[in-house]
Design a protein around this motif. Structure first.
Motif, PDB file in Angstrom:
ATOM      1  N   HIS A 190       0.861  -1.175   0.000  1.00 40.25           N
ATOM      2  CA  HIS A 190       0.000   0.000   0.000  1.00 40.25           C
ATOM      3  C   HIS A 190       0.900   1.227   0.000  1.00 40.25           C
ATOM      4  N   ARG A 191       0.789   2.011  -1.053  1.00 40.84           N
ATOM      5  CA  ARG A 191       1.687   3.150  -1.234  1.00 40.84           C
ATOM      6  C   ARG A 191       1.652   4.110  -0.046  1.00 40.84           C
ATOM      7  N   SER A 192       0.458   4.471   0.405  1.00 44.76           N
ATOM      8  CA  SER A 192       0.363   5.449   1.489  1.00 44.76           C
ATOM      9  C   SER A 192       0.964   4.916   2.786  1.00 44.76           C
ATOM     10  N   VAL A 193       0.765   3.627   3.070  1.00 45.85           N
ATOM     11  CA  VAL A 193       1.350   3.031   4.279  1.00 45.85           C
ATOM     12  C   VAL A 193       2.863   3.009   4.161  1.00 45.85           C
TER      13      VAL A 193
ATOM     14  N   ARG B 169      -4.562  -4.268  16.694  1.00 47.94           N
ATOM     15  CA  ARG B 169      -5.333  -3.700  17.810  1.00 47.94           C
ATOM     16  C   ARG B 169      -6.582  -2.996  17.300  1.00 47.94           C
ATOM     17  N   GLU B 170      -6.443  -2.219  16.234  1.00 52.67           N
ATOM     18  CA  GLU B 170      -7.586  -1.518  15.664  1.00 52.67           C
ATOM     19  C   GLU B 170      -8.641  -2.505  15.178  1.00 52.67           C
ATOM     20  N   GLN B 171      -8.208  -3.580  14.546  1.00 50.65           N
ATOM     21  CA  GLN B 171      -9.156  -4.583  14.067  1.00 50.65           C
ATOM     22  C   GLN B 171      -9.875  -5.264  15.225  1.00 50.65           C
ATOM     23  N   ARG B 172      -9.156  -5.537  16.307  1.00 54.33           N
ATOM     24  CA  ARG B 172      -9.803  -6.134  17.484  1.00 54.33           C
ATOM     25  C   ARG B 172     -10.825  -5.183  18.077  1.00 54.33           C
ATOM     26  N   ARG B 173     -10.494  -3.893  18.115  1.00 48.60           N
ATOM     27  CA  ARG B 173     -11.452  -2.899  18.638  1.00 48.60           C
ATOM     28  C   ARG B 173     -12.694  -2.837  17.764  1.00 48.60           C
ATOM     29  N   LEU B 174     -12.502  -2.836  16.457  1.00 48.47           N
ATOM     30  CA  LEU B 174     -13.646  -2.804  15.550  1.00 48.47           C
ATOM     31  C   LEU B 174     -14.519  -4.044  15.728  1.00 48.47           C
ATOM     32  N   ALA B 175     -13.885  -5.188  15.867  1.00 49.96           N
ATOM     33  CA  ALA B 175     -14.636  -6.425  16.057  1.00 49.96           C
ATOM     34  C   ALA B 175     -15.392  -6.393  17.376  1.00 49.96           C
ATOM     35  N   ALA B 176     -14.800  -5.765  18.384  1.00 51.94           N
ATOM     36  CA  ALA B 176     -15.437  -5.697  19.699  1.00 51.94           C
ATOM     37  C   ALA B 176     -16.726  -4.885  19.656  1.00 51.94           C
ATOM     38  N   VAL B 177     -16.810  -3.910  18.788  1.00 51.27           N
ATOM     39  CA  VAL B 177     -18.028  -3.103  18.688  1.00 51.27           C
ATOM     40  C   VAL B 177     -18.935  -3.587  17.561  1.00 51.27           C
TER      41      VAL B 177
ATOM     42  N   ASP C 252      -1.928 -11.333   2.091  1.00 52.11           N
ATOM     43  CA  ASP C 252      -2.818 -10.185   2.288  1.00 52.11           C
ATOM     44  C   ASP C 252      -4.116 -10.591   2.967  1.00 52.11           C
ATOM     45  N   ASP C 253      -4.565 -11.826   2.713  1.00 56.90           N
ATOM     46  CA  ASP C 253      -5.814 -12.307   3.308  1.00 56.90           C
ATOM     47  C   ASP C 253      -5.664 -12.719   4.774  1.00 56.90           C
ATOM     48  N   LEU C 254      -4.453 -13.029   5.181  1.00 54.33           N
ATOM     49  CA  LEU C 254      -4.229 -13.472   6.558  1.00 54.33           C
ATOM     50  C   LEU C 254      -4.360 -12.305   7.523  1.00 54.33           C
ATOM     51  N   GLY C 255      -4.605 -12.636   8.786  1.00 58.74           N
ATOM     52  CA  GLY C 255      -4.623 -11.609   9.821  1.00 58.74           C
ATOM     53  C   GLY C 255      -3.234 -11.001   9.985  1.00 58.74           C
ATOM     54  N   GLU C 256      -3.194  -9.798  10.511  1.00 59.37           N
ATOM     55  CA  GLU C 256      -1.922  -9.089  10.669  1.00 59.37           C
ATOM     56  C   GLU C 256      -0.911  -9.900  11.485  1.00 59.37           C
ATOM     57  N   HIS C 257      -1.355 -10.561  12.552  1.00 59.23           N
ATOM     58  CA  HIS C 257      -0.420 -11.311  13.399  1.00 59.23           C
ATOM     59  C   HIS C 257       0.200 -12.485  12.640  1.00 59.23           C
ATOM     60  N   HIS C 258      -0.607 -13.173  11.819  1.00 56.22           N
ATOM     61  CA  HIS C 258      -0.054 -14.268  11.017  1.00 56.22           C
ATOM     62  C   HIS C 258       0.867 -13.731   9.932  1.00 56.22           C
ATOM     63  N   ARG C 259       0.435 -12.674   9.258  1.00 54.15           N
ATOM     64  CA  ARG C 259       1.245 -12.085   8.191  1.00 54.15           C
ATOM     65  C   ARG C 259       2.580 -11.594   8.735  1.00 54.15           C
ATOM     66  N   SER C 260       2.552 -10.916   9.879  1.00 55.58           N
ATOM     67  CA  SER C 260       3.806 -10.365  10.414  1.00 55.58           C
ATOM     68  C   SER C 260       4.778 -11.468  10.812  1.00 55.58           C
TER      69      SER C 260
ATOM     70  N   LEU D  14       7.614  -1.487  10.959  1.00 57.93           N
ATOM     71  CA  LEU D  14       6.638  -2.351  10.314  1.00 57.93           C
ATOM     72  C   LEU D  14       5.929  -3.230  11.343  1.00 57.93           C
ATOM     73  N   VAL D  15       6.683  -3.782  12.271  1.00 57.32           N
ATOM     74  CA  VAL D  15       6.071  -4.589  13.323  1.00 57.32           C
ATOM     75  C   VAL D  15       5.122  -3.725  14.152  1.00 57.32           C
ATOM     76  N   ASP D  16       5.548  -2.512  14.494  1.00 61.46           N
ATOM     77  CA  ASP D  16       4.666  -1.595  15.227  1.00 61.46           C
ATOM     78  C   ASP D  16       3.390  -1.311  14.437  1.00 61.46           C
ATOM     79  N   HIS D  17       3.532  -1.114  13.135  1.00 64.40           N
ATOM     80  CA  HIS D  17       2.363  -0.865  12.282  1.00 64.40           C
ATOM     81  C   HIS D  17       1.410  -2.059  12.331  1.00 64.40           C
ATOM     82  N   TRP D  18       1.960  -3.284  12.189  1.00 64.68           N
ATOM     83  CA  TRP D  18       1.104  -4.467  12.219  1.00 64.68           C
ATOM     84  C   TRP D  18       0.421  -4.617  13.570  1.00 64.68           C
TER      85      TRP D  18
END
Length: 174
Positions: A37-40, A86-94, A120-128, A77-81
């Protein structure tokens, strides 16, 4: 192409700027190959150089090299992942649905493309963890340190990540 910059010399600012022009391509390429992703990639490249400047100003490093910058990039990169996870977990929580993976308008003919799509389809933790272990070729102990997990937890995560990758890859390549 300059491989290093010595910011503590009389021409330190000019050398650092000259070094930046050469090194930014390598650092940006490192991110773009991993997150596609260019912007990332641009944001993470900026974060990397800001962290490098901060280290130089604090006198933490005497000689700046591309390898040192890629080390900083790996941490960014690890910090980004982690942030993304964390953001995905928060979204899932709501009750929000995570963004679907990007659609591709062409058929995947090359295994390398299928592999990247599966990652790309895997979760961030698996991808990282898979990227750090198999793309960056880091030992499991280093991966554990970077993702802030125990060695045994990282080994278990790698087993789950490989299983998820294999299952998804077989679905994609059928």
């Amino acid at each position: 192409m300059s491989a290093t910059a010595r910011p503590d010399t009389a021409g330190g600012r000019a050398a650092l700027l000259e070094f930046y022009d050469d090194a930014v391509v390598d650092v940006y390429g490192y991110f773009h190959r991993r997150c596609r992703h260019r912007s990332v990639a641009e944001d993470l490249t900026t974060e990397t150089f800001l962290a490098a400047v901060d280290s130089i100003e604090r006198g933490v490093v005497e000689t700046v090299t591309v390898a040192w910058l890629v080390g900083i990039a790996r941490h960014k990169l690890v910090d980004h992942w982690r942030r993304t996870e964390r953001e995905q977990r928060r979204l899932a929580a709501v009750g929000a649905e995570p963004d679907p993976p990007p659609d591709h308008d062409w058929d995947v003919h090359l295994d390398a493309l299928a592999t990247q799509d599966v990652l790309d389809d895997l979760g961030e933790h698996h991808r990282s963890v898979l990227t750090l272990r198999y793309v960056d070729d880091l030992p499991v102990a280093d991966v554990a340190r970077l993702i802030d997990r125990t060695l045994h937890a990282t080994e278990a995560l790698l087993v789950r990540a490989r299983r998820a990758f294999r299952t998804r890859y077989e679905e994609v390549t059928r």
